[in-house]
Design a protein around this motif. Sequence first.
Motif, short mmCIF file in Angstrom:
data_model
loop_
_atom_site.label_atom_id
_atom_site.label_comp_id
_atom_site.label_asym_id
_atom_site.label_seq_id
_atom_site.Cartn_x
_atom_site.Cartn_y
_atom_site.Cartn_z
N THR A 8 12.65 -6.75 6.98
CA THR A 8 11.63 -5.80 7.43
C THR A 8 11.13 -4.94 6.28
OG1 THR A 8 12.64 -5.76 9.62
CG2 THR A 8 11.16 -3.95 9.07
N VAL A 9 12.04 -4.45 5.45
CA VAL A 9 11.63 -3.63 4.31
C VAL A 9 10.76 -4.45 3.35
CG1 VAL A 9 12.49 -2.44 2.25
CG2 VAL A 9 13.52 -1.98 4.47
N LEU A 10 11.15 -5.69 3.10
CA LEU A 10 10.35 -6.54 2.20
C LEU A 10 8.97 -6.84 2.79
CD1 LEU A 10 13.06 -8.98 0.83
CD2 LEU A 10 11.89 -7.14 -0.40
N ARG A 11 8.88 -7.01 4.11
CA ARG A 11 7.57 -7.21 4.74
C ARG A 11 6.69 -5.98 4.56
NH1 ARG A 11 6.10 -10.96 8.81
NH2 ARG A 11 4.15 -9.88 8.47
N ILE A 12 7.27 -4.80 4.73
CA ILE A 12 6.50 -3.56 4.56
C ILE A 12 6.04 -3.41 3.12
CG2 ILE A 12 6.69 -1.03 4.60
CD1 ILE A 12 8.54 -1.41 7.07
N VAL A 13 6.93 -3.68 2.18
CA VAL A 13 6.56 -3.60 0.75
C VAL A 13 5.45 -4.60 0.43
CG1 VAL A 13 7.41 -4.05 -1.59
CG2 VAL A 13 8.76 -2.66 -0.01
N LEU A 14 5.55 -5.80 0.96
CA LEU A 14 4.53 -6.81 0.73
C LEU A 14 3.18 -6.38 1.32
CD1 LEU A 14 4.13 -9.57 -0.55
CD2 LEU A 14 4.79 -10.59 1.62
N PHE A 15 3.21 -5.78 2.51
CA PHE A 15 1.97 -5.27 3.10
C PHE A 15 1.37 -4.17 2.24
CE2 PHE A 15 -0.06 -1.93 5.61
CZ PHE A 15 -1.16 -2.63 6.06
N LEU A 16 2.18 -3.21 1.81
CA LEU A 16 1.66 -2.11 1.00
C LEU A 16 1.11 -2.60 -0.33
CD1 LEU A 16 4.34 0.63 1.74
CD2 LEU A 16 2.02 0.47 2.65
N ALA A 17 1.78 -3.58 -0.93
CA ALA A 17 1.29 -4.14 -2.19
C ALA A 17 -0.05 -4.84 -1.99
CB ALA A 17 2.31 -5.10 -2.77
N SER A 18 -0.15 -5.63 -0.94
CA SER A 18 -1.43 -6.32 -0.70
C SER A 18 -2.51 -5.31 -0.32
CB SER A 18 -1.27 -7.38 0.39
OG SER A 18 -0.94 -6.81 1.62
N PHE A 19 -2.16 -4.25 0.40
CA PHE A 19 -3.13 -3.21 0.73
C PHE A 19 -3.66 -2.55 -0.54
CE2 PHE A 19 -4.15 1.20 1.96
CZ PHE A 19 -5.14 0.94 2.89
N GLY A 20 -2.77 -2.24 -1.46
CA GLY A 20 -3.19 -1.63 -2.72
C GLY A 20 -4.11 -2.53 -3.53
N VAL A 21 -3.77 -3.81 -3.59
CA VAL A 21 -4.60 -4.76 -4.33
C VAL A 21 -5.96 -4.91 -3.66
CG1 VAL A 21 -4.84 -7.19 -4.96
CG2 VAL A 21 -2.67 -6.01 -5.35
N ILE A 22 -5.99 -5.01 -2.35
CA ILE A 22 -7.27 -5.18 -1.63
C ILE A 22 -8.14 -3.94 -1.76
CG2 ILE A 22 -8.25 -5.42 0.69
CD1 ILE A 22 -5.99 -7.47 1.23
N ILE A 23 -7.55 -2.76 -1.65
CA ILE A 23 -8.32 -1.52 -1.84
C ILE A 23 -8.90 -1.49 -3.26
CG2 ILE A 23 -8.08 0.99 -2.12
CD1 ILE A 23 -8.36 0.27 0.74
N GLY A 24 -8.08 -1.87 -4.24
CA GLY A 24 -8.56 -1.89 -5.62
C GLY A 24 -9.70 -2.86 -5.83
N VAL A 25 -9.58 -4.05 -5.28
CA VAL A 25 -10.64 -5.05 -5.42
C VAL A 25 -11.91 -4.60 -4.71
CG1 VAL A 25 -11.31 -7.40 -4.75
CG2 VAL A 25 -9.08 -6.98 -5.79
N MET A 26 -11.75 -4.04 -3.51
CA MET A 26 -12.93 -3.56 -2.78
C MET A 26 -13.61 -2.42 -3.53
SD MET A 26 -11.67 -3.53 1.16
CE MET A 26 -13.02 -4.08 2.19
N ALA A 27 -12.81 -1.52 -4.09
CA ALA A 27 -13.38 -0.39 -4.83
C ALA A 27 -14.13 -0.88 -6.07
CB ALA A 27 -12.28 0.59 -5.22
N LEU A 28 -13.58 -1.88 -6.73
CA LEU A 28 -14.28 -2.42 -7.91
C LEU A 28 -15.55 -3.17 -7.52
CD1 LEU A 28 -11.31 -3.77 -10.05
CD2 LEU A 28 -12.82 -1.85 -10.59
N ALA A 29 -15.48 -3.90 -6.44
CA ALA A 29 -16.62 -4.72 -6.03
C ALA A 29 -17.76 -3.90 -5.42
CB ALA A 29 -16.15 -5.78 -5.03
N PHE A 30 -17.43 -2.79 -4.77
CA PHE A 30 -18.46 -2.02 -4.06
C PHE A 30 -18.63 -0.61 -4.63
CE2 PHE A 30 -16.73 -4.97 -0.77
CZ PHE A 30 -17.86 -5.78 -0.69
#
Length: 87
Positions: A8-30
């Motif tokens: 469960t902890v690893l799933r949460i960490v994986l979600f937060l990491a992907s959220f950070g990457v997606i926010i970063g990509v969206m911020a750069l793209a838009f």
Amino acid sequence: MKEFVVYTVLRIVLFLASFGVIIGVMALAFDGRYHLFWAVVLSFLVSGVASYFILERQREAFARRVETRAAKAAAAFEERKAREDAD
């Protein structure tokens, strides 16, 4: 239930990491703008698919633990049932 907590902890960490990457990509793209709803939806999708491959070992350990506990419970139930039938 250590396996459950680790998975469960690893799933949460994986979600937060992907959220950070997606926010970063969206911020750069838009030009610094992003839509929070779509970032969360994409993060759930990306982390779900990634966890299927990345967390396979932890998921298998958790499944083995659950199977062992279920077998012990079934054996105890059968033993009680056999004792009851003998009476």
